[in-house]
Scaffold this motif. Sequence first.
Motif, PDB file in Angstrom:
ATOM      1  N   ASP A  23       0.846  -1.191   0.000  1.00 42.04           N
ATOM      2  CA  ASP A  23       0.000   0.000   0.000  1.00 42.04           C
ATOM      3  C   ASP A  23       0.883   1.243   0.000  1.00 42.04           C
ATOM      4  O   ASP A  23       1.983   1.233   0.575  1.00 42.04           O
ATOM      5  CB  ASP A  23      -0.901   0.008   1.230  1.00 42.04           C
ATOM      6  N   PRO A  24       0.410   2.322  -0.614  1.00 42.50           N
ATOM      7  CA  PRO A  24       1.209   3.548  -0.596  1.00 42.50           C
ATOM      8  C   PRO A  24       1.281   4.111   0.821  1.00 42.50           C
ATOM      9  O   PRO A  24       0.417   3.827   1.659  1.00 42.50           O
ATOM     10  CB  PRO A  24       0.446   4.491  -1.530  1.00 42.50           C
ATOM     11  N   PRO A  25       2.294   4.911   1.105  1.00 37.81           N
ATOM     12  CA  PRO A  25       2.424   5.468   2.456  1.00 37.81           C
ATOM     13  C   PRO A  25       1.254   6.399   2.779  1.00 37.81           C
ATOM     14  O   PRO A  25       0.598   6.928   1.881  1.00 37.81           O
ATOM     15  CB  PRO A  25       3.751   6.225   2.417  1.00 37.81           C
ATOM     16  N   PHE A  71      -0.217   9.771   0.785  1.00 33.04           N
ATOM     17  CA  PHE A  71       0.285   9.734  -0.589  1.00 33.04           C
ATOM     18  C   PHE A  71      -0.660  10.442  -1.558  1.00 33.04           C
ATOM     19  O   PHE A  71      -0.224  11.121  -2.479  1.00 33.04           O
ATOM     20  CB  PHE A  71       0.497   8.282  -1.016  1.00 33.04           C
ATOM     21  N   PHE A  72      -1.952  10.295  -1.345  1.00 26.38           N
ATOM     22  CA  PHE A  72      -2.933  10.874  -2.258  1.00 26.38           C
ATOM     23  C   PHE A  72      -3.483  12.214  -1.761  1.00 26.38           C
ATOM     24  O   PHE A  72      -4.401  12.762  -2.356  1.00 26.38           O
ATOM     25  CB  PHE A  72      -4.090   9.889  -2.480  1.00 26.38           C
ATOM     26  N   ASP A  73      -2.934  12.752  -0.687  1.00 29.90           N
ATOM     27  CA  ASP A  73      -3.371  14.051  -0.190  1.00 29.90           C
ATOM     28  C   ASP A  73      -2.946  15.144  -1.168  1.00 29.90           C
ATOM     29  O   ASP A  73      -1.929  15.016  -1.863  1.00 29.90           O
ATOM     30  CB  ASP A  73      -2.754  14.332   1.181  1.00 29.90           C
ATOM     31  N   PRO A  74      -3.719  16.252  -1.221  1.00 37.32           N
ATOM     32  CA  PRO A  74      -3.325  17.368  -2.100  1.00 37.32           C
ATOM     33  C   PRO A  74      -1.964  17.927  -1.678  1.00 37.32           C
ATOM     34  O   PRO A  74      -1.584  17.882  -0.501  1.00 37.32           O
ATOM     35  CB  PRO A  74      -4.426  18.405  -1.881  1.00 37.32           C
ATOM     36  N   LEU A  75      -1.237  18.473  -2.648  1.00 39.50           N
ATOM     37  CA  LEU A  75       0.078  19.041  -2.372  1.00 39.50           C
ATOM     38  C   LEU A  75      -0.071  20.362  -1.625  1.00 39.50           C
ATOM     39  O   LEU A  75      -1.013  21.123  -1.851  1.00 39.50           O
ATOM     40  CB  LEU A  75       0.839  19.279  -3.673  1.00 39.50           C
TER      41      LEU A  75
END
Length: 86
Positions: free
Chosen positions: A64-66, A69-73
Motif C-alpha cells: 500500500d502507498p504510504p 500519498f494521495f493528499d493534495p500538495l
Amino acid sequence: MENVSIAEAKEHLEDLVARAARGEDVRIYDPKAGTVRLTAVAGAKANAPRAPRIPGRWKDKIPDPPAGFFDPLTDEELKDWYGDDA
C-alpha cells in the motif's frame, strides 16, 4: 539472395519484411547510401503467443502507498513542482 532498389523496397516493404522473417536474404541498395541487408532479429516472433491475462494477479504483491500519498500538495510542494511562478 535478391538485391532490391530503394524505390522498389518502399513499394514492397511489407513483402520484403515477411521474406526476411522467413529467413531469406534480402538486400536493399541505394546509390547514395550503399547496400544494406534486411534480416530478422533472432528470437523475435511477430505472432508469438502471449501469456494469458489473469485478473488480480498482482493482488497483495504490491505494498500500500504510504499514508498521505494521495493528499493534495501543499503550497510549498507546488512551488517545488512548478517553480516559483505557481
